[in-house]
Design a protein around this motif. Structure first.
Motif, PDB file in Angstrom:
ATOM      1  N   GLN A  38       0.846  -1.186   0.000  1.00 16.55           N
ATOM      2  CA  GLN A  38       0.000   0.000   0.000  1.00 16.55           C
ATOM      3  C   GLN A  38       0.882   1.235   0.000  1.00 16.55           C
ATOM      4  O   GLN A  38       1.653   1.462   0.952  1.00 16.55           O
ATOM      5  CB  GLN A  38      -0.929   0.010   1.215  1.00 16.55           C
ATOM      6  CG  GLN A  38      -1.939   1.126   1.176  1.00 16.55           C
ATOM      7  CD  GLN A  38      -3.047   0.928   2.197  1.00 16.55           C
ATOM      8  OE1 GLN A  38      -2.921   0.179   3.152  1.00 16.55           O
ATOM      9  NE2 GLN A  38      -4.170   1.600   1.975  1.00 16.55           N
ATOM     10  N   ALA A  39       0.767   2.003  -1.067  1.00 14.01           N
ATOM     11  CA  ALA A  39       1.500   3.255  -1.183  1.00 14.01           C
ATOM     12  C   ALA A  39       0.637   4.376  -0.609  1.00 14.01           C
ATOM     13  O   ALA A  39      -0.592   4.250  -0.544  1.00 14.01           O
ATOM     14  CB  ALA A  39       1.829   3.529  -2.644  1.00 14.01           C
ATOM     15  N   PRO A  40       1.250   5.486  -0.210  1.00 12.07           N
ATOM     16  CA  PRO A  40       0.487   6.602   0.355  1.00 12.07           C
ATOM     17  C   PRO A  40      -0.619   7.078  -0.591  1.00 12.07           C
ATOM     18  O   PRO A  40      -0.367   7.302  -1.784  1.00 12.07           O
ATOM     19  CB  PRO A  40       1.547   7.680   0.559  1.00 12.07           C
ATOM     20  CG  PRO A  40       2.820   6.934   0.724  1.00 12.07           C
ATOM     21  CD  PRO A  40       2.700   5.743  -0.181  1.00 12.07           C
ATOM     22  N   GLY A  41      -1.825   7.168  -0.072  1.00 17.79           N
ATOM     23  CA  GLY A  41      -2.942   7.651  -0.866  1.00 17.79           C
ATOM     24  C   GLY A  41      -3.522   6.651  -1.839  1.00 17.79           C
ATOM     25  O   GLY A  41      -4.409   6.991  -2.632  1.00 17.79           O
ATOM     26  N   LYS A  42      -3.030   5.426  -1.791  1.00 17.26           N
ATOM     27  CA  LYS A  42      -3.519   4.387  -2.711  1.00 17.26           C
ATOM     28  C   LYS A  42      -4.090   3.210  -1.946  1.00 17.26           C
ATOM     29  O   LYS A  42      -3.823   3.021  -0.762  1.00 17.26           O
ATOM     30  CB  LYS A  42      -2.388   3.919  -3.626  1.00 17.26           C
ATOM     31  CG  LYS A  42      -1.872   4.992  -4.571  1.00 17.26           C
ATOM     32  CD  LYS A  42      -0.897   4.409  -5.574  1.00 17.26           C
ATOM     33  CE  LYS A  42      -0.432   5.467  -6.565  1.00 17.26           C
ATOM     34  NZ  LYS A  42       0.511   4.896  -7.565  1.00 17.26           N
ATOM     35  N   GLN A  43      -4.884   2.412  -2.653  1.00 15.82           N
ATOM     36  CA  GLN A  43      -5.452   1.216  -2.047  1.00 15.82           C
ATOM     37  C   GLN A  43      -4.404   0.116  -1.948  1.00 15.82           C
ATOM     38  O   GLN A  43      -3.446   0.078  -2.725  1.00 15.82           O
ATOM     39  CB  GLN A  43      -6.646   0.725  -2.879  1.00 15.82           C
ATOM     40  CG  GLN A  43      -7.871   1.629  -2.814  1.00 15.82           C
ATOM     41  CD  GLN A  43      -9.081   1.008  -3.495  1.00 15.82           C
ATOM     42  OE1 GLN A  43      -8.938   0.256  -4.460  1.00 15.82           O
ATOM     43  NE2 GLN A  43     -10.264   1.309  -2.988  1.00 15.82           N
ATOM     44  N   ARG A  44      -4.613  -0.762  -1.002  1.00 17.20           N
ATOM     45  CA  ARG A  44      -3.738  -1.925  -0.867  1.00 17.20           C
ATOM     46  C   ARG A  44      -3.921  -2.809  -2.096  1.00 17.20           C
ATOM     47  O   ARG A  44      -5.050  -3.054  -2.524  1.00 17.20           O
ATOM     48  CB  ARG A  44      -4.069  -2.694   0.404  1.00 17.20           C
ATOM     49  CG  ARG A  44      -3.067  -3.756   0.772  1.00 17.20           C
ATOM     50  CD  ARG A  44      -3.368  -4.348   2.152  1.00 17.20           C
ATOM     51  NE  ARG A  44      -3.251  -3.347   3.208  1.00 17.20           N
ATOM     52  CZ  ARG A  44      -3.286  -3.653   4.506  1.00 17.20           C
ATOM     53  NH1 ARG A  44      -3.398  -4.925   4.886  1.00 17.20           N
ATOM     54  NH2 ARG A  44      -3.194  -2.696   5.408  1.00 17.20           N
ATOM     55  N   GLU A  45      -2.805  -3.276  -2.653  1.00 16.49           N
ATOM     56  CA  GLU A  45      -2.876  -4.100  -3.852  1.00 16.49           C
ATOM     57  C   GLU A  45      -2.086  -5.388  -3.678  1.00 16.49           C
ATOM     58  O   GLU A  45      -1.079  -5.426  -2.961  1.00 16.49           O
ATOM     59  CB  GLU A  45      -2.331  -3.341  -5.070  1.00 16.49           C
ATOM     60  CG  GLU A  45      -0.867  -2.970  -4.989  1.00 16.49           C
ATOM     61  CD  GLU A  45      -0.335  -2.344  -6.277  1.00 16.49           C
ATOM     62  OE1 GLU A  45      -1.063  -2.291  -7.277  1.00 16.49           O
ATOM     63  OE2 GLU A  45       0.839  -1.920  -6.263  1.00 16.49           O
ATOM     64  N   LEU A  46      -2.544  -6.426  -4.378  1.00 16.59           N
ATOM     65  CA  LEU A  46      -1.854  -7.707  -4.357  1.00 16.59           C
ATOM     66  C   LEU A  46      -0.587  -7.616  -5.197  1.00 16.59           C
ATOM     67  O   LEU A  46      -0.625  -7.170  -6.347  1.00 16.59           O
ATOM     68  CB  LEU A  46      -2.763  -8.804  -4.910  1.00 16.59           C
ATOM     69  CG  LEU A  46      -2.146 -10.195  -5.046  1.00 16.59           C
ATOM     70  CD1 LEU A  46      -1.802 -10.773  -3.680  1.00 16.59           C
ATOM     71  CD2 LEU A  46      -3.110 -11.127  -5.797  1.00 16.59           C
ATOM     72  N   VAL A  47       0.521  -8.061  -4.613  1.00 20.59           N
ATOM     73  CA  VAL A  47       1.792  -8.078  -5.317  1.00 20.59           C
ATOM     74  C   VAL A  47       2.069  -9.474  -5.863  1.00 20.59           C
ATOM     75  O   VAL A  47       2.387  -9.641  -7.048  1.00 20.59           O
ATOM     76  CB  VAL A  47       2.943  -7.647  -4.391  1.00 20.59           C
ATOM     77  CG1 VAL A  47       4.288  -7.778  -5.094  1.00 20.59           C
ATOM     78  CG2 VAL A  47       2.727  -6.226  -3.892  1.00 20.59           C
TER      79      VAL A  47
END
Length: 118
Positions: A38-47
């Motif tokens: 999860q990057a600042p200001g972004k949604q958590r994403e599957l890596v």
């Protein structure tokens, strides 16, 4: 199941870094493990994810060819080898486990910060 990540760091563009996630508890009940970010200001994403037993893996398009997920069952540890790091890889990386033990569960680690500096 309890998860604890380690290995996050501040690195330069193009560097490599390996994250680790130690699992404790009913680890034999885990059916799939994964890394999210999860990057600042972004949604958590599957890596990336890896299925227990078969070892089948899946990657986000943005990390294919650069990241490798693996699991050492003897050590109850999940890894994420990250190569050719880019500034856009900067995020908090979370370890995730799903399984079934007296009911389905989803477990998360506390996260580890990866910062890629240009």
């Amino acid at each position: 199941v309890h998860l604890m990540e380690s290995g996050g760091d501040l690195v330069q563009v193009g560097s490599s870094l390996t994250l680790s996630c130690a699992a404790a508890g009913s680890t034999s009940s885990i059916t799939v493990m994964a890394w999210y970010r999860q990057a600042p200001g972004k949604q958590r994403e599957l890596v990336a994810s890896i299925i227990s037993g078969s070892g089948s893996t899946n990657y986000a398009d943005s990390v294919k060819g650069r990241f490798t997920i693996s699991r050492d069952n003897a050590k109850n540890t999940l890894y994420l080898q990250m190569n050719s790091l880019k500034p856009e890889d900067t995020a908090v990386y979370y370890c995730n486990a799903e399984g079934s033990y007296f009911g389905d569960y989803v477990a998360w680690g506390q996260g580890t910060q990866v910062t890629v500096s240009s």
